[in-house]
Design a protein around this motif. Structure first.
Motif: not given
Length: 144
Positions: A24-48
């Motif tokens: 999920x961390x890797x996927x969250x960072x990848x989502x952030x890099x591609x501009x999928x901010x909703x998914x990035x926020x969800x995954x990174x918040x979960x991991x944080x």
């Protein structure tokens, strides 16, 4: 036909194995890099919230830069402090600079020195340079 069924069974077993699960961390960072901010926020918040210092650092950046969310100074400071307290070198540097510049919070040279020192001790070159500048400025003030 039996070989195909065996192959499909093996693929199903491999996909069900946790070691093969997507990080999920890797996927969250990848989502952030591609501009999928909703998914990035969800995954990174979960991991944080699970204690990932890297996810905490990226959440601070999301709130600082307003990526898919409103900028939020309190959350920026909260997540940078969590990551920095856990030893995340870039979070330590960023937090030190925030306190030095006083843009997101009141200027606090003591806090700036503390966080920049921690990053510098870990070898962060910009923190080392900034720390040297702070020390030089302090010496200049004391000699005046």
């Amino acid at each position: 036909m039996i070989k195909i069924l065996h192959l499909l069974a093996m693929l199903l077993i491999l996909n069900a194995t946790p070691g093969w699960a997507i990080d999920p961390l890797f996927e969250g960072i990848a989502a952030l890099q591609r501009g999928d901010y909703d998914l990035a926020l969800e995954l990174l918040d979960q991991e944080a919230r699970r204690g990932s210092r890297e996810a905490q650092y990226y959440l601070a950046r999301i709130y600082r830069e307003g990526l898919g969310v409103s900028q939020n100074k309190k959350r920026v400071l909260y997540w940078y402090e969590k990551a920095a307290s856990g030893g995340h070198i870039e979070a330590q540097y960023q937090l030190g600079m925030i306190y030095h510049n006083g843009k997101l919070t009141l200027q606090d040279e003591k806090q700036a020195y503390q966080w920049l020192s921690k990053a510098a001790e870990q070898g962060h070159p910009q923190a080392q340079n900034q720390l040297a500048e702070l020390q030089s400025a302090a010496q200049d003030r004391n000699s005046s």
